[in-house]
Design a protein around this motif. Structure first.
Motif, PDB file in Angstrom:
ATOM      1  N   HIS A 197       0.824  -1.215   0.000  1.00  0.00           N
ATOM      2  CA  HIS A 197       0.000   0.000   0.000  1.00  0.00           C
ATOM      3  C   HIS A 197       0.862   1.271   0.000  1.00  0.00           C
ATOM      4  CE1 HIS A 197      -3.232  -2.868   0.636  1.00  0.00           C
ATOM      5  NE2 HIS A 197      -2.428  -3.420   1.536  1.00  0.00           N
ATOM      6  N   GLU A 217      -6.126  -6.815  -2.389  1.00  0.00           N
ATOM      7  CA  GLU A 217      -4.831  -6.302  -2.851  1.00  0.00           C
ATOM      8  C   GLU A 217      -4.918  -5.826  -4.296  1.00  0.00           C
ATOM      9  OE1 GLU A 217      -3.538  -7.084   0.863  1.00  0.00           O
ATOM     10  OE2 GLU A 217      -2.797  -5.738  -0.681  1.00  0.00           O
ATOM     11  N   HIS A 272       2.674  -7.056   4.264  1.00  0.00           N
ATOM     12  CA  HIS A 272       1.317  -6.579   4.526  1.00  0.00           C
ATOM     13  C   HIS A 272       0.910  -6.859   5.971  1.00  0.00           C
ATOM     14  CE1 HIS A 272      -0.009  -5.541   0.396  1.00  0.00           C
ATOM     15  NE2 HIS A 272       1.064  -6.257   0.112  1.00  0.00           N
ATOM     16  N   ASP A 303      -2.992  -7.210   6.959  1.00  0.00           N
ATOM     17  CA  ASP A 303      -4.350  -6.921   6.539  1.00  0.00           C
ATOM     18  C   ASP A 303      -5.410  -7.097   7.608  1.00  0.00           C
ATOM     19  OD1 ASP A 303      -5.016  -6.115   3.647  1.00  0.00           O
ATOM     20  OD2 ASP A 303      -3.144  -7.248   3.574  1.00  0.00           O
ATOM     21  N   GLU A 354      -2.285   0.308   7.732  1.00  0.00           N
ATOM     22  CA  GLU A 354      -1.419  -0.761   7.225  1.00  0.00           C
ATOM     23  C   GLU A 354      -0.210  -0.194   6.486  1.00  0.00           C
ATOM     24  OE1 GLU A 354      -3.329  -3.464   4.526  1.00  0.00           O
ATOM     25  OE2 GLU A 354      -1.554  -4.728   4.344  1.00  0.00           O
TER      26      GLU A 354
HETATM   27 ZN   LIG Z   1      -2.289  -5.267   2.465  1.00  0.00          ZN
END
Ligand SMILES: [Zn+2]
Length: 441
Positions: free
Chosen positions: A163, A266, A232, A234, A178
């Motif tokens: 991200h 994603e 990540h 999430d 995140e």
């Molecule tokens: Zn992610």
């Protein structure tokens, strides 16, 4: 391409690394025959070194860690077929670089010799002429362009903080984003990789920037990364979901409901960032076909397994097996790739841990440890690095600044087992001492 490049490096750049204590290079000796020119470095202790070639002008670079030069370097005979001269410099205050300026491109072979018959430790570097003009075609010397962060003889680890910019990723109950957590972990991992002999990090993003998923893949491929790790943290609809998981690419869709859910999420990031998918869809389509028959996915899986095993020592696992999903960011045809879901930001406890710098550091160390383990099992040919050898041999040579507790953490063993395994009654260690690392994991 990537593999071909590695083989090219193998041919051109023999890399031998030997660990040693801080040492003094007492001098160099030269000798030459019609077949080769030999440079011998004499040292008081084993030389931790790395050798690579550069062209334009042709030269051989010998980097010696924790070493200094006493005295001056000899001048080659003007008639020497290979050598123009030798020069030295100090790098980062502690490290010695010796450059052999060449008359023409050469093949380099090197080996070390232990002390014997009144001789000290020796590093022997042989310069051999390239294949003769009439014979085989000379392989082109890989050029290090300004755009490339790869250094010869090093593995480039692409680190992709998930991200960023307009795409915050998942957001925890306390408002943790995140994109911030992934960047923090990615930076810690990059710092560890930077310190790792024979490895070099490539940050896919190093700020709060939006980078499209295709662009991430393209950046790694442009720099010919050897491994791609996307990080990540999430969210899931069920806030009890917790623990880490590691994904590699699947061809046939996601292997579980959660994986599919995450994959959609994603892939949607490209739209959130407002970038159309335009440049490389055709490339990616053909790439997917290629992947069905190449080994990239196998390597991805092996690397992912090793990382998952190490993550188990840092916290809970969400899935004990490597998961497969259709993440666009994993679709490099020739770079083993994995996506690490470090934890669920939607889980209240895990959100707290994800914000904790010490926990981020542990996650980064676990990922690196897994990478190291993978590379010890599947070393790219010719690129066995000192640390990879050490990890494979389960031994560690003490370097300046090492502490027993750091070594225990690095190999994921307890301090007490490290002590007892080596019969240590105190935590005092000395540079150059070799520790056996208990158990394989
Ligand atoms: Zn992610």
């Amino acid at each position: 391409m990537n593999r071909a490049f590695i083989f090219l490096l193998l041919w051109l750049v023999p890399v031998i690394c030997v660990w040693g204590a801080q040492t003094t290079v007492e001098g160099a000796r030269l000798s030459s025959t019609a077949e080769k020119t030999r440079v011998v470095l004499d040292a008081r202790a084993p030389l931790e070194h790395r050798i690579f070639t550069l062209s334009d002008p042709d030269r051989v670079v010998v980097d010696l860690a924790n070493a200094r030069l006493a005295g001056s370097l000899p001048k080659p005979d003007g008639a020497d077929a290979m050598l123009v001269g030798l020069r030295s410099g100090v790098r980062d205050q502690h490290h010695l670089r010796i450059v052999l300026d060449l008359k023409r491109g050469a093949r380099v072979k090197s080996f070390v010799l232990p002390p014997e018959a009144g001789r000290s430790h020796r590093l022997v570097i042989d310069l051999l002429p390239n294949a003769d003009a009439k014979g085989r075609i000379q392989a082109p010397v890989p050029r290090l362009t300004a755009a490339s962060v790869r250094r010869a003889g090093e593995l480039l680890i692409a680190i992709d903080a998930g991200h960023g910019g307009a795409d915050p990723g998942a957001i925890g109950r306390r408002g943790t984003r995140e994109k911030d957590v992934t960047l923090a972990i990615a930076r810690k991992l990059a710092a560890l990789v930077e310190r790792e002999p024979g490895m070099r990090p490539l940050m896919i993003r190093d700020g709060d920037d939006y980078v499209g998923l295709r662009q991430r893949v393209e950046k790694a491929r442009k720099h010919r990364a050897d491994l791609f790790i996307s990080i990540h943290a999430d969210a899931f609809t069920n806030d009890r979901a917790h623990g880490a998981s590691v994904f590699t690419l699947s061809f046939n869709g996601a292997s579980s409901e959660a994986a599919r859910w995450l994959a959609d999420r994603e892939n949607r990031a490209d739209l959130i960032g407002g970038h159309a998918l335009r440049t490389s869809d055709d490339v990616l389509a053909s790439v997917l076909l290629d992947m069905t028959q190449n080994a990239t996915i196998e390597h991805s899986t092996e690397a992912a397994k090793a990382v998952l095993a190490r993550l188990a020592s840092v916290g809970d696992l969400h899935q004990r097996e490597v998961q497969r999903a259709g993440f666009a960011v994993l679709k490099s045809p020739d770079i083993p790739s994995m996506l690490v879901e470090t934890a669920f930001i939607s889980h209240p406890d895990e959100e707290l841990r994800l914000r904790d710098a010490a926990h981020q550091q542990r996650l980064a160390e676990a990922i690196l440890s897994g990478v190291r383990h993978y590379l010890s099992k599947y070393p790219p040919p010719g690129l066995l690095t000192a640390s990879v050898r050490e990890a494979a041999a389960r031994r560690h040579v003490i370097h300046p600044g090492d502490t027993l507790s750091e070594i225990a953490a690095r190999y994921h063993v307890s301090l007490s087992s490290l002590r007892s395994h080596n019969g240590l009654t105190t935590d005092t260690i000395r540079v150059g001492q070799v520790l056996a690392i208990p158990g394989d994991s």
